[in-house]
Design a protein around this motif. Sequence first.
Motif, short mmCIF file in Angstrom:
data_model
loop_
_atom_site.label_atom_id
_atom_site.label_comp_id
_atom_site.label_asym_id
_atom_site.label_seq_id
_atom_site.Cartn_x
_atom_site.Cartn_y
_atom_site.Cartn_z
N GLY B 64 0.81 -1.21 0.00
CA GLY B 64 0.00 0.00 0.00
C GLY B 64 0.84 1.25 0.00
N TYR B 138 -6.46 -6.57 5.32
CA TYR B 138 -5.10 -6.16 4.96
C TYR B 138 -4.51 -7.15 3.96
CZ TYR B 138 -1.17 -3.16 6.50
OH TYR B 138 -0.19 -2.21 6.59
N ALA B 141 -5.66 -6.93 0.18
CA ALA B 141 -4.96 -5.93 -0.63
C ALA B 141 -3.57 -6.42 -1.02
CB ALA B 141 -4.86 -4.62 0.14
#
Lengths: 80, 351
Positions: B64, B138, B141
């Motif tokens: 991310g 989490y 992703a």
Amino acid sequence: MMHASSQPGTRLGVVLSLLLGTLFAGFILAAAFNPGLFAGPVSAGGTVTLWFAYGFGLIWTTVLVIGLYVAWVNARERRP
Amino acid sequence: MTQGAAPLNWTAIILFLCFVVVTLGITYGAARRTRSASDYYAAGAQITGFQNGVALAGDLISAGAFLGLSGLIFATGFDGLVYAVGYPVGYPIIVFFLADRLRRLGKYTFADAVTTRLAQRPVRVLAACSSLSIVAFYLIAQMVGAGQLVQLLFGIPYLYAVVTVGALMVCYVMFGGMVATTWVQIVKAAILLATGTVTALLVMASFGFSYDALVAQAVAAHPRHEAILMPQNFAKAPFSTLSLGVALFFGAAGLPHLLMRFFTVPDARAARISIFWGCAFVAYFFSLIFIIGFGGLALGGSVLLGLNAAVGFATILAVVAGLTLAGASAVSHDLYANVFRGGRASTDSLC
């Protein structure tokens, strides 16, 4: 659970949290409601806006605050 | 090969395979050192403050941050700055109120800490389910990023890419535990910081080391021009922005794979030192991202594509390992040992 020597650290932590929270809240509120507030350039004729100065200033202020806090609390724990 | 796929990037593939070999070697060494539940869940509390700080930075600089943030800067400019500011600003809450207290408890998971004073069973179930929810979202992703990268560079179908990465992660965690996870994070963070520095230096060298010149070129290249230097999407949804701000400021303190890190150091002092170094390295990396992101706009094409793609892989693999360990701890230690077995399971048998 609360170690005696951490209590001054806790009070300091609350103060520093409020400080950083206020600075971050200012950043977020301006981004949300007044995006033009920091739209001016950092230097005359430059391209980089004050937004970037505010943002990076806040990032490195956070590092500095954590560093000072850790140094202070760790030093107090070392004292007999 | 997928239909219409680009030629294989052998630089990225070789670098990625090198990273996999090195990390499997680390896992093997860690497996030989892991003798107890403390070794498995908390690396025997033998990680130094600085080492844990580097590992924390590795945990925090996920796909991310590396891929998503640089992509967001590439696409919208300023809007990435809100996330870049918000992540580090959330760490003081951890160092002021959590890190040293968690370490003093000498436990393995966040649920252990919470149930020190609260009712065991319901609170442990709640804490474990919360951890698993966070880990699941989490992981989604990260695994999507891993699958897309592997598909792009290796040319294998997305499903096989995700399964392969997942199998690799299970190996890391199952055999190496927290020792392997920590050292994989350290290696990854070092590679990431070095690669980011090299990439940023190359970008800045293209503009005579003038950040103004770099941003000016990026502004000229982007369709929205000067608008990318100001809030755009955040100004369109101000209350969502406020909500995001609250989540960023307080959210880091709830990430289970971060909180587990504080059980790996010898004492409370080391726990505080580790969050300082973690935050410092994250701040440095995010500063580089704003050079790399704008550099992508200004220069176009790809700078060190192979190297950065391989580092992107490494980032995802390491973060997934940390998340998997946090999720595994919630299931095995919190739910199985302490809820289903009522605390009667021998924790040493869980290794």
